[in-house]
Design a protein around this motif. Sequence first.
Motif, PDB file in Angstrom:
ATOM      1  N   SER A 403       0.913  -1.212   0.062  1.00 40.94           N
ATOM      2  CA  SER A 403       0.020   0.169   0.104  1.00 40.94           C
ATOM      3  C   SER A 403       0.813   1.202  -0.123  1.00 40.94           C
ATOM      4  CB  SER A 403      -0.850  -0.015   1.371  1.00 40.94           C
ATOM      5  OG  SER A 403      -1.597  -1.244   1.451  1.00 40.94           O
ATOM      6  N   ASN A 404       0.480   2.248  -0.728  1.00 39.50           N
ATOM      7  CA  ASN A 404       1.238   3.529  -0.551  1.00 39.50           C
ATOM      8  C   ASN A 404       2.439   3.568  -1.195  1.00 39.50           C
ATOM      9  OD1 ASN A 404      -1.170   4.795   0.682  1.00 39.50           O
ATOM     10  ND2 ASN A 404      -0.322   3.999   2.614  1.00 39.50           N
ATOM     11  N   GLN A 405       2.708   2.520  -2.101  1.00 41.90           N
ATOM     12  CA  GLN A 405       4.171   2.452  -2.606  1.00 41.90           C
ATOM     13  C   GLN A 405       3.902   1.999  -4.300  1.00 41.90           C
ATOM     14  OE1 GLN A 405       6.861  -0.129  -0.283  1.00 41.90           O
ATOM     15  NE2 GLN A 405       7.329  -0.986  -2.507  1.00 41.90           N
ATOM     16  N   LYS A 406       4.820   2.582  -5.080  1.00 37.44           N
ATOM     17  CA  LYS A 406       4.582   2.398  -6.462  1.00 37.44           C
ATOM     18  C   LYS A 406       4.924   0.817  -6.786  1.00 37.44           C
ATOM     19  CE  LYS A 406       3.962   6.023  -9.197  1.00 37.44           C
ATOM     20  NZ  LYS A 406       2.641   6.085  -8.839  1.00 37.44           N
ATOM     21  N   ASP A 428      -1.054   1.937 -10.659  1.00 33.53           N
ATOM     22  CA  ASP A 428      -1.888   2.219  -9.330  1.00 33.53           C
ATOM     23  C   ASP A 428      -1.887   0.985  -8.511  1.00 33.53           C
ATOM     24  OD1 ASP A 428      -2.569   4.694  -9.973  1.00 33.53           O
ATOM     25  OD2 ASP A 428      -4.285   4.147 -11.234  1.00 33.53           O
ATOM     26  N   GLY A 429      -1.381  -0.024  -8.861  1.00 33.92           N
ATOM     27  CA  GLY A 429      -1.417  -1.144  -8.115  1.00 33.92           C
ATOM     28  C   GLY A 429      -0.594  -2.471  -8.909  1.00 33.92           C
TER      29      GLY A 429
END
Length: 518
Positions: A403-406, A428-429
């Motif tokens: 989460s919150n990471q490229k 985005d994921g």
Amino acid sequence: MSASRRITIFDTTLRDGEQSPGASMNIKEKIEVAQALVKLGVDVIEAGFPIASPGDFEAVREIARSAEGSVICGLARCNEQDIDRAWEALQEARHARIHVFLATSAIHREFKLRMDKKETIARAVAGVERAAGYCRDVEFSPEDAARTEVDFLCEVVEAAIAAGATTVNIPDTVGYATPAHMASVIRTLRARVPNIDRAVISIHCHDDLGLAVANSLAAVEAGAGQIECTINGIGERAGNCSLEEVVMAMRVRHDVYHVDSGIHSERLVPTSRLVASVTGIQVQRNKAIVDRNAFAHEAGIHQDGFLKERTTYEIMRPEDVGFAKTDLVMGKHSGRAALADRVRTLGYQLNTEQLQTVFDRLKELADKKKEIYDSDLAVLIEQQIRDVPKLWEFLGYEINAASNQKPRVTVRVRRGDEALSHPVSQGDGPIDAMFLALEQVTGTSVVVKDFQVHSVSMGKDAQGEVTVEVEYQGQLYRGRGVSTDTVEASGIAFLDALNRVGTLANLPKPPLAPSATV
Ligand SMILES: [Zn+2]
């Protein structure tokens, strides 16, 4: 009680069904579907619209050559080139039918054809006569019949029969009719057209108001002798009358309709699965007849009654439409003979090489998943049947995501003998990153229009089935992937869609607007 009438089942999955956006099939897939339709007991197979494109022509010709046991039909507008081209494709069929159509409603006459009533009749007669010069089995459709003035419809139908039409089809091209209206049109034709007994009256309903099956049944009650329909009800916009629903309604409510069809109902589920697989258009979970949910009795009160006496809540048996009696089938130690037997029971035909591949995949799957169900097996089999020429093959992936990471993704693919790996670090994921990596490595840029994941069978270790729909130069393409790992299934599905872009996008575009048909 009157004796049963035999209703002709005319399947147009390969023509009208294929006009659903994104449903295009290649020739091999069309032949596979045609063979399944023959086994299902369909009387007439509308194999395509030969003048629409070279691919359509080839498919109709190949099916005419190879499919035995059903009448093979090709569509043509009421002009010489269309009819000649249709016959060219059909001539090797054991039993061929040419289906000519011409719009007859006021709105079509005025705005599309710019012809008056007299010219319209003359054109219809000329078309039917030309087709009848090639073969004895000729169907005529007054396009948009449901919105045609009934007096004029009677005139056109009489003229078409006099010119040699042996089937007159009444299409509700825009899905506008209601059951009472449809029944009244059929009754009027039977009462007013003097030569109507020389032809079979057919019905062709679209589902824009969800009434296609009801309208078809009303027409049958009023005396229609042929129903045009598609597997899973696929077709333009909201689709066509669903074959499995209309056939089972006639069978289960024989007391109302007093009609029979030649359909082998236990082939409905396998045929439905095949069409869903080759078109990528899955049926919804509560779809009548062909989805498992149609037979699931989970609510407590129903279950209690069901266990005491199944007919309390069940109007037909799952095995009548082709669900296998027992679902749990294979495990790690199942042998090849057991597999071959199960494949036959499920209604598939595989050659030795395909069977071996399915066997190998089954063993791999059994390492990841304890219990293997029929639906798991069907997916493995369909992967063998649905053989899109693979420009690119998915080999594997590595992923680093939080989460919150490229996310960082590396995909490995093969093209011919060349294996490539390609990293990306954006998106985005993990799935978005995987799609980006696959676009970059294949050099194909698309827009994702739809992405769906569902489980093939039960349990936490169930296989995930992913379908992806992508747009490329205004056309839709679908891909499908299955794995116990959903991320991997997503990659396989996306690459499957890109393969379809690669093999189908270069084909010449059909010169006709898709709406120019019945
Ligand atoms: Zn249609």
